[in-house]
Design a protein around this motif. Structure first.
Motif, PDB file in Angstrom:
ATOM      1  N   LYS A 319       0.805  -1.216   0.000  1.00 59.41           N
ATOM      2  CA  LYS A 319       0.000   0.000   0.000  1.00 59.41           C
ATOM      3  C   LYS A 319       0.844   1.275   0.000  1.00 59.41           C
ATOM      4  O   LYS A 319       0.489   2.260  -0.627  1.00 59.41           O
ATOM      5  CB  LYS A 319      -0.929  -0.015   1.219  1.00 59.41           C
ATOM      6  CG  LYS A 319      -1.874   1.143   1.284  1.00 59.41           C
ATOM      7  CD  LYS A 319      -3.068   0.845   2.151  1.00 59.41           C
ATOM      8  CE  LYS A 319      -3.968   2.073   2.185  1.00 59.41           C
ATOM      9  NZ  LYS A 319      -5.212   1.805   2.849  1.00 59.41           N
ATOM     10  N   PHE A 320       1.974   1.256   0.750  1.00 61.11           N
ATOM     11  CA  PHE A 320       2.739   2.498   0.921  1.00 61.11           C
ATOM     12  C   PHE A 320       4.145   2.445   0.309  1.00 61.11           C
ATOM     13  O   PHE A 320       4.857   3.451   0.313  1.00 61.11           O
ATOM     14  CB  PHE A 320       2.870   2.828   2.417  1.00 61.11           C
ATOM     15  CG  PHE A 320       1.544   3.035   3.099  1.00 61.11           C
ATOM     16  CD1 PHE A 320       0.849   4.223   2.932  1.00 61.11           C
ATOM     17  CD2 PHE A 320       0.994   2.051   3.910  1.00 61.11           C
ATOM     18  CE1 PHE A 320      -0.367   4.429   3.560  1.00 61.11           C
ATOM     19  CE2 PHE A 320      -0.224   2.241   4.532  1.00 61.11           C
ATOM     20  CZ  PHE A 320      -0.915   3.427   4.359  1.00 61.11           C
ATOM     21  N   GLY A 321       4.579   1.265  -0.133  1.00 64.56           N
ATOM     22  CA  GLY A 321       5.939   1.147  -0.675  1.00 64.56           C
ATOM     23  C   GLY A 321       7.012   1.248   0.406  1.00 64.56           C
ATOM     24  O   GLY A 321       8.169   1.544   0.107  1.00 64.56           O
ATOM     25  N   ILE A 322       6.631   1.030   1.654  1.00 65.51           N
ATOM     26  CA  ILE A 322       7.599   1.128   2.764  1.00 65.51           C
ATOM     27  C   ILE A 322       7.842  -0.263   3.342  1.00 65.51           C
ATOM     28  O   ILE A 322       6.890  -1.003   3.625  1.00 65.51           O
ATOM     29  CB  ILE A 322       7.064   2.072   3.872  1.00 65.51           C
ATOM     30  CG1 ILE A 322       6.979   3.504   3.338  1.00 65.51           C
ATOM     31  CG2 ILE A 322       7.936   2.007   5.127  1.00 65.51           C
ATOM     32  CD1 ILE A 322       6.379   4.502   4.324  1.00 65.51           C
ATOM     33  N   THR A 323       9.117  -0.617   3.505  1.00 60.28           N
ATOM     34  CA  THR A 323       9.453  -1.921   4.089  1.00 60.28           C
ATOM     35  C   THR A 323       9.677  -1.757   5.589  1.00 60.28           C
ATOM     36  O   THR A 323      10.629  -1.084   6.008  1.00 60.28           O
ATOM     37  CB  THR A 323      10.742  -2.485   3.439  1.00 60.28           C
ATOM     38  OG1 THR A 323      10.546  -2.488   2.024  1.00 60.28           O
ATOM     39  CG2 THR A 323      11.044  -3.895   3.925  1.00 60.28           C
ATOM     40  N   LEU A 324       8.792  -2.343   6.385  1.00 63.97           N
ATOM     41  CA  LEU A 324       8.977  -2.267   7.846  1.00 63.97           C
ATOM     42  C   LEU A 324      10.100  -3.210   8.254  1.00 63.97           C
ATOM     43  O   LEU A 324      10.261  -4.283   7.669  1.00 63.97           O
ATOM     44  CB  LEU A 324       7.688  -2.677   8.566  1.00 63.97           C
ATOM     45  CG  LEU A 324       6.480  -1.760   8.385  1.00 63.97           C
ATOM     46  CD1 LEU A 324       5.282  -2.319   9.163  1.00 63.97           C
ATOM     47  CD2 LEU A 324       6.795  -0.343   8.861  1.00 63.97           C
ATOM     48  N   LYS A 325      10.853  -2.800   9.285  1.00 70.44           N
ATOM     49  CA  LYS A 325      11.904  -3.682   9.810  1.00 70.44           C
ATOM     50  C   LYS A 325      11.560  -4.021  11.253  1.00 70.44           C
ATOM     51  O   LYS A 325      11.115  -3.143  12.016  1.00 70.44           O
ATOM     52  CB  LYS A 325      13.255  -2.964   9.787  1.00 70.44           C
ATOM     53  CG  LYS A 325      13.772  -2.721   8.380  1.00 70.44           C
ATOM     54  CD  LYS A 325      15.284  -2.446   8.423  1.00 70.44           C
ATOM     55  CE  LYS A 325      15.799  -2.062   7.055  1.00 70.44           C
ATOM     56  NZ  LYS A 325      15.986  -0.623   6.869  1.00 70.44           N
ATOM     57  N   GLU A 326      11.774  -5.273  11.615  1.00 67.18           N
ATOM     58  CA  GLU A 326      11.449  -5.705  12.967  1.00 67.18           C
ATOM     59  C   GLU A 326      12.339  -4.996  13.983  1.00 67.18           C
ATOM     60  O   GLU A 326      13.542  -4.862  13.769  1.00 67.18           O
ATOM     61  CB  GLU A 326      11.645  -7.219  13.140  1.00 67.18           C
ATOM     62  CG  GLU A 326      10.614  -8.064  12.426  1.00 67.18           C
ATOM     63  CD  GLU A 326      10.844  -8.164  10.924  1.00 67.18           C
ATOM     64  OE1 GLU A 326      11.920  -7.732  10.458  1.00 67.18           O
ATOM     65  OE2 GLU A 326       9.943  -8.652  10.213  1.00 67.18           O
ATOM     66  N   GLU A 327      11.730  -4.555  15.070  1.00 68.69           N
ATOM     67  CA  GLU A 327      12.516  -4.050  16.192  1.00 68.69           C
ATOM     68  C   GLU A 327      12.824  -5.219  17.141  1.00 68.69           C
ATOM     69  O   GLU A 327      13.912  -5.317  17.708  1.00 68.69           O
ATOM     70  CB  GLU A 327      11.732  -2.982  16.940  1.00 68.69           C
ATOM     71  CG  GLU A 327      12.437  -2.600  18.193  1.00 68.69           C
ATOM     72  CD  GLU A 327      11.700  -1.586  19.043  1.00 68.69           C
ATOM     73  OE1 GLU A 327      10.953  -0.762  18.516  1.00 68.69           O
ATOM     74  OE2 GLU A 327      11.898  -1.632  20.257  1.00 68.69           O
ATOM     75  N   VAL A 328      11.855  -6.096  17.273  1.00 63.64           N
ATOM     76  CA  VAL A 328      11.999  -7.286  18.099  1.00 63.64           C
ATOM     77  C   VAL A 328      12.990  -8.234  17.420  1.00 63.64           C
ATOM     78  O   VAL A 328      13.024  -8.331  16.192  1.00 63.64           O
ATOM     79  CB  VAL A 328      10.600  -7.940  18.261  1.00 63.64           C
ATOM     80  CG1 VAL A 328      10.668  -9.343  18.779  1.00 63.64           C
ATOM     81  CG2 VAL A 328       9.724  -7.063  19.151  1.00 63.64           C
ATOM     82  N   ARG A 329      13.800  -8.907  18.241  1.00 61.06           N
ATOM     83  CA  ARG A 329      14.778  -9.844  17.676  1.00 61.06           C
ATOM     84  C   ARG A 329      14.109 -11.174  17.371  1.00 61.06           C
ATOM     85  O   ARG A 329      13.511 -11.787  18.253  1.00 61.06           O
ATOM     86  CB  ARG A 329      15.869 -10.041  18.736  1.00 61.06           C
ATOM     87  CG  ARG A 329      17.173 -10.449  18.186  1.00 61.06           C
ATOM     88  CD  ARG A 329      18.200 -10.340  19.294  1.00 61.06           C
ATOM     89  NE  ARG A 329      19.138 -11.448  19.138  1.00 61.06           N
ATOM     90  CZ  ARG A 329      19.794 -12.004  20.118  1.00 61.06           C
ATOM     91  NH1 ARG A 329      19.622 -11.605  21.360  1.00 61.06           N
ATOM     92  NH2 ARG A 329      20.625 -12.978  19.867  1.00 61.06           N
ATOM     93  N   ILE A 330      14.177 -11.595  16.096  1.00 61.18           N
ATOM     94  CA  ILE A 330      13.557 -12.854  15.691  1.00 61.18           C
ATOM     95  C   ILE A 330      14.599 -13.963  15.832  1.00 61.18           C
ATOM     96  O   ILE A 330      15.690 -13.872  15.258  1.00 61.18           O
ATOM     97  CB  ILE A 330      13.104 -12.816  14.199  1.00 61.18           C
ATOM     98  CG1 ILE A 330      12.360 -11.510  13.868  1.00 61.18           C
ATOM     99  CG2 ILE A 330      12.296 -14.051  13.825  1.00 61.18           C
ATOM    100  CD1 ILE A 330      10.965 -11.407  14.337  1.00 61.18           C
ATOM    101  N   ILE A 331      14.276 -14.974  16.598  1.00 64.44           N
ATOM    102  CA  ILE A 331      15.255 -16.043  16.834  1.00 64.44           C
ATOM    103  C   ILE A 331      14.698 -17.375  16.376  1.00 64.44           C
ATOM    104  O   ILE A 331      13.549 -17.693  16.654  1.00 64.44           O
ATOM    105  CB  ILE A 331      15.650 -16.088  18.336  1.00 64.44           C
ATOM    106  CG1 ILE A 331      16.354 -14.765  18.714  1.00 64.44           C
ATOM    107  CG2 ILE A 331      16.563 -17.280  18.628  1.00 64.44           C
ATOM    108  CD1 ILE A 331      16.578 -14.566  20.155  1.00 64.44           C
TER     109      ILE A 331
END
Ligand code: EPU
Length: 331
Positions: A319-331
């Motif tokens: 919708k916005f062309g923006i890639t969100l990045k996780e703040e939480v660490r994915i393990i």
């Protein structure tokens, strides 16, 4: 030092997901830390405090080193030095009770002091890096303690060298420059509004209380509804991309970014405008109160939470062309 084999980490991550690690050990003191085998590789260890910023997506064939929450704070040469196992909010309370300013806007952030520099915690216009002087870390392979200066920490928005460091380390102490003459930071709208509606004059203690009240009203308590705070970072985009989007989405929020020609916008707003506020799939969902908070309504697995968050991320991109990045660490 207490050690368990095949241990479920469900009570050690605030998203309350099941994840079984092969070994689990609790650290209470420096001598517990120094007893860790120097032969352990980085890939064989996961250091876990309160688990308030992790999403565990699988079982872990690793030794989990759990820092037992225990507050220990001293003043050394005008610096406030806290043991990594100190609860962050205990440190804020300790400081404001002594009229020491600098971290009052960071009240009620969950987690331990040792985790705070890793993601350079921030809220209401303040960041840990504004007051941090040094971080001490223990290298379990060499047995040496290293002190990282502020410059060596490479702080940025929710970033530090500790997210990418390629040596074995466990943060042991953090030193902060907290002072009674620091100006109050009421730059964020919710705080400004709070103080404009009362006759109360701000003090470090009152600001910490106000921040706590605002946070409690907006963010679900992980003890009642498992979550890990803001799941994504707020995206930093170029001023020209923002201006373009703003023409179509006139109320798109904008905050200052620390980068030239860039602004920060709101991940919560983007998610809400893709229909994710309060949306759920089974027991995985986003909070009804705050679109940026991924929550576990009961028995969601780490994989289900990851899948739902990935779906939301895709919708924002589309919708916005923006890639969100996780703040939480994915393990
Ligand atoms: N908003 C929405 N929908 C929502 C919630 C918020 O559109 O459901 C909009 C608000 O209207 C506002 C904007 O999003 O314009 C910002 O919301 P808010 O002030 O609640 O803060 P945030 O950007 O969501 C950040 C930090 C928080 C920190 C607060 C306050 C990040 C990723 N998060 O959240 O930190 O407490 O600002 O300073 O930077 C955390 O990192 O875990 C955390 C809670």
């Amino acid at each position: 030092m207490q050690t368990h084999d095949n241990y479920n980490l469900r009570d050690y991550n605030t998203l309350s997901v099941d994840s079984v690690c092969s070994r689990f050990t609790t650290i209470r003191t420096l001598s517990d830390l120094e007893a860790l085998p120097s032969s352990l590789k980085i890939s064989e260890v996961l250091v876990l405090g309160e688990g308030s910023n992790v999403l565990l997506t699988r079982n872990l064939p690793k030794l989990v080193v759990h820092l037992k929450p225990r507050s220990y704070i001293t003043q050394v040469d005008k610096l406030v030095v806290a043991w990594a196992g100190t609860r962050w909010h205990d440190l804020v309370t300790w400081a404001v009770e002594r009229n020491l300013g600098g971290i009052e806007n960071l009240a009620l952030i969950p987690g331990l002091v040792g985790a705070a520099p890793i993601q350079n915690i921030g809220a209401y216009g303040s960041e840990l890096s504004d007051v941090l002087v040094w971080v001490e870390a223990y290298n379990w392979q060499t047995g040496i303690y290293h002190r990282f200066s502020h410059a060596e920490c490479h702080f940025a928005y929710r970033e530090s060298i500790f997210k990418h460091y390629d040596k074995p380390f466990i943060i042991t102490r953090v030193a902060l420059d907290l002072r009674s003459d620091r100006p109050f930071n009421l730059s964020y709208a919710p705080l400004k509004t709070y103080f404009s509606m009362t006759d109360e004059k701000p003090s470090y203690k009152r600001i910490a209380d106000a921040v706590s009240e605002i946070r409690r009203s907006k963010l679900p308590d992980p003890k009642e509804l498992p979550n890990a705070g803001s799941f994504f970072k707020n995206p930093i985009i170029s001023r020209s991309q923002y201006d373009k989007l703003k023409r179509k989405f006139t109320d798109l929020p904008m905050f200052p970014a620390q980068q030239d020609d860039h602004v920060k916008t709101s991940a919560a707003w983007l998610l809400e405008h893709c229909g994710y506020k309060g949306a759920r799939d089974g027991d995985a969902g986003f909070s009804k109160r705050h679109a940026l908070v991924l929550v576990n309504y009961g028995e969601a697995s780490g994989q289900q939470l990851l899948q739902f968050s990935t779906q939301a991320k895709r919708a924002v991109k589309q919708k916005f062309g923006i890639t969100l990045k996780e703040e939480v660490r994915i393990i």
